[in-house]
Design a protein around this motif. Structure first.
Motif, PDB file in Angstrom:
ATOM      1  N   ILE A   1      -5.523 -11.978  -2.889  1.00  0.00           N
ATOM      2  CA  ILE A   1      -5.205 -11.827  -1.473  1.00  0.00           C
ATOM      3  C   ILE A   1      -4.392 -10.562  -1.244  1.00  0.00           C
ATOM      4  N   VAL A   2      -3.395 -10.384  -2.090  1.00  0.00           N
ATOM      5  CA  VAL A   2      -2.599  -9.154  -2.012  1.00  0.00           C
ATOM      6  C   VAL A   2      -3.490  -7.940  -2.278  1.00  0.00           C
TER       7      VAL A   2
ATOM      8  N   ALA B   1       0.818  -1.216   0.000  1.00  0.00           N
ATOM      9  CA  ALA B   1       0.000   0.000   0.000  1.00  0.00           C
ATOM     10  C   ALA B   1       0.853   1.268   0.000  1.00  0.00           C
ATOM     11  N   SER B   2       1.832   1.321   0.874  1.00  0.00           N
ATOM     12  CA  SER B   2       2.646   2.546   0.938  1.00  0.00           C
ATOM     13  C   SER B   2       3.496   2.683  -0.320  1.00  0.00           C
TER      14      SER B   2
ATOM     15  N   GLU C   1      -7.801  -2.881   1.819  1.00  0.00           N
ATOM     16  CA  GLU C   1      -8.100  -2.517   3.199  1.00  0.00           C
ATOM     17  C   GLU C   1      -7.135  -1.462   3.703  1.00  0.00           C
ATOM     18  N   SER C   2      -5.883  -1.647   3.373  1.00  0.00           N
ATOM     19  CA  SER C   2      -4.845  -0.735   3.824  1.00  0.00           C
ATOM     20  C   SER C   2      -5.080   0.672   3.269  1.00  0.00           C
TER      21      SER C   2
ATOM     22  N   GLY D   1      -7.527   6.255   4.318  1.00  0.00           N
ATOM     23  CA  GLY D   1      -8.372   7.325   3.803  1.00  0.00           C
ATOM     24  C   GLY D   1      -8.349   7.480   2.302  1.00  0.00           C
ATOM     25  N   VAL D   2      -7.734   6.533   1.629  1.00  0.00           N
ATOM     26  CA  VAL D   2      -7.723   6.603   0.167  1.00  0.00           C
ATOM     27  C   VAL D   2      -8.973   5.902  -0.365  1.00  0.00           C
ATOM     28  N   SER D   3      -9.718   6.564  -1.188  1.00  0.00           N
ATOM     29  CA  SER D   3     -10.946   5.975  -1.717  1.00  0.00           C
ATOM     30  C   SER D   3     -10.651   5.027  -2.873  1.00  0.00           C
ATOM     31  N   VAL D   4     -11.267   3.819  -2.794  1.00  0.00           N
ATOM     32  CA  VAL D   4     -11.197   2.872  -3.903  1.00  0.00           C
ATOM     33  C   VAL D   4     -12.625   2.592  -4.342  1.00  0.00           C
ATOM     34  N   PRO D   5     -12.987   2.856  -5.568  1.00  0.00           N
ATOM     35  CA  PRO D   5     -12.143   3.240  -6.702  1.00  0.00           C
ATOM     36  C   PRO D   5     -12.028   4.751  -6.906  1.00  0.00           C
TER      37      PRO D   5
END
Lengths: 344, 344
Positions: free
Chosen positions: B240-241, B223-224, B247-248, B253-257
DNA sequence: GACTTTAATGCAAACGTTTGTGCTTCTGTC
DNA sequence: GACAGAAGCACAAACGTTTGCATTAAAGTC
């Protein structure tokens, strides 16, 4: 092509029986010859032929493991643990899937019986009579089912259900629903029995629903049934049903845990993803324990059976734990009005 | 205790070889005697002893299936399909778990080799050299890996990755990251290669990240790394990744999508729950196909091998499909500023 | 009708082990 | 130094099949 015991014997200038004993009863052979034999065997890449050994000893060093559905996420951890424990004792394990079909289950036990030292039945669907009959023919250990005369590994769902009901009661829920699984399921009966007792003890009302099929669709089906009761708390037969229920409720605009609190059973990986409160069952411990029991049972069947073996065959109860996540919360202050369809 | 071929022979007043042939070569025995033998066998509950049969024929009617981790939700559907297909051909299957350890994998093949007709290696972790060596000793079919001289069942990830990149490009994404899995993974190399080619074709920029471990933690770690790139679209090594990543990101606070679109690989059941766009791979078809190939391979090894067997041993490529869900959306209109940590 | 072919079955060896029994050889005892 | 006991090993039977070969009887050929 592969080296046999005879090749090793010849290369050592020794009789085959000596080579055999080097592996099966090392203390009966002179340490000096023993090491010579081992060296030659190693060099020739000798591996004892299991079929020949099985033919004369009647032992296969194989186990059978039968489940209703490998793709049910409940089972893989159990299979993994069982397989690994078996390997620790130099056994391999046949894994078979019955597709939820009791007849297939029975036939599978029969065909497997001849080529294994014992069979592990995980949550068997077979009727008790057949189960008992099969247990006469081959050593059997069952998981998640209690049958007279067959050693079993069982989950302490009674205290799990009690904890779940207590948890809901502590949160102020007055009406709780139990979403039941298959009527024949031992797990289902156990959960319901304990839930009834616990509800009574806490003086709350329990609504018994079902039976529903133990899959996602079952959860979806259960959603409307739940909404026809005044329940603000729900205990579902398992996590899969609970998740189906959860999605169905949210889709219908019902907030979880705002309006309805939800508890599942098993703590499968998906439960963590959707943050479901659930009764965790130690499936890996169960897998290991069951293999140990089965090996003891098989050993006891062969010789008279050592006292240690006999002791290991007693039914084993495994503790469960309530894992509280975000699908449970305080009961809504205003009693929710049942949304029973009021059409003609 | 169980009835043998001799018991049946005696009860029929016929020689054991006739009984044997009744089962192994029915056309060599008189229809009349045949039915008599079958009746008596049935009545006595006779079942051929596999060990004795294996001893003399060298065939076991057993298969081995080896996976790195049974609890990885990718594998159970494949195991289930393989097991069921094997049963269709009267074979049983040993399932073994290597705990992601190549050494265990190798040892498992060795110990299993003697008591099976062939071994199915699913996404093997072993080095190629060992794999080739083992394939000399026992019929092997691999899934998700391409090794010279070993029949394989492979997923067409190339077109899958191309579809994924196209999908992102169509949505307006200019910068896309590929979150890589283990360097040794054939799947990983295949995906990356195709992603690079597709990105070039569409004129968008591809950021290669990793390797990351192919589990939930790997996704969290990724994620980072993703946020340090200008990427607004991500293709991850597997679901899985991708879910760990999802989730990360959301936790940060990052919106997906909304801000980042995410695509996984495999279409495991969890992917549907979290509504992840993913490249679906036909694992059950793979399991079935692999068993068919393995049986053909084993047959070919025994006799000269019929032309039909030979034909069945050709590598098989299985189509993948892009399943679009809600983890992908239009690229954000204002280019997101990378949130690289600017500390000392 | 003597011959060869074919069908059906019996016979016995073989597969690679384990294991009860018996033969040496050694050690220790008196 | 004769004898009992033990240690170490060889011998051979057995486990339940399969399968090449031999045998017999029936059928077909001229």
């Amino acid at each position: 092509m592969p080296a046999t015991i005879r090749d090793v014997a010849r290369a050592c200038g020794v009789h085959v029986s000596t080579v055999s004993r080097t592996f099966s009863a090392p203390n009966l052979v002179n340490p000096e010859t023993r090491s010579r034999v081992l060296a030659v065997a190693e060099q020739l890449g000798y591996r004892p032929n299991k079929a020949a050994r099985a033919l004369i000893t009647g032992r296969t060093t194989n186990l059978g493991l039968i489940v209703a559905d490998i793709t049910n996420p409940y089972f893989p951890p159990m299979i993994k643990a069982a397989q690994s424990q078996a390997r620790l004792h130099d056994h391999h394990v046949f894994v078979a899937d019955t597709d939820e079909n009791p007849a297939v289950e029975e036939e599978l036990v029969r065909t497997l019986a001849a080529q294994v030292d014992g069979i592990l039945l995980c949550s068997p669907r077979m009727v008790t009579r057949s189960l008992s009959a099969l247990a006469q023919e081959v050593p059997i250990v069952v998981v998640n089912r209690s049958v007279d005369g067959i050693p079993a590994v069982l989950m302490d769902l009674a205290s799990g259900a009690r904890n779940a009901i207590d948890h809901l009661a502590d949160l102020g829920h007055q009406h709780v629903a139990y979403v039941g699984g298959p009527a024949v399921s031992w797990t289902n009966r156990e959960l319901r029995r304990a839930a009834v007792a616990a509800a009574k003890a806490r003086g709350i009302r329990l609504h018994l629903l079902g039976p529903f099929p133990p899959n996602h669709a079952g959860g979806v089906a259960a959603a409307s049934a739940v909404r026809e009761t005044p329940a603000t708390g729900v205990l579902a037969f398992n996590d899969i049903v609970a998740i189906g229920l959860l999605e169905s409720l949210r889709e219908a605009g019902v907030s979880v845990p705002g309006q309805i609190s939800l508890i599942g059973v098993d703590d499968i990986p998906q439960a963590e993803i959707v943050r479901l409160t659930t009764i965790a069952t130690p499936t890996d411990t169960a897998g290991r324990a069951a293999v140990d029991m089965l090996l003891a049972r098989a050993a006891a069947g062969r010789r008279g059976g050592t006292p240690a073996d006999q002791a290991a065959i007693a039914d084993q109860w495994l503790p469960t734990t309530l894992v509280v996540r975000e699908s449970t919360g305080p009961a809504p202050s205003t009693k929710r009005v049942p949304t029973a369809r009021t059409g003609s």
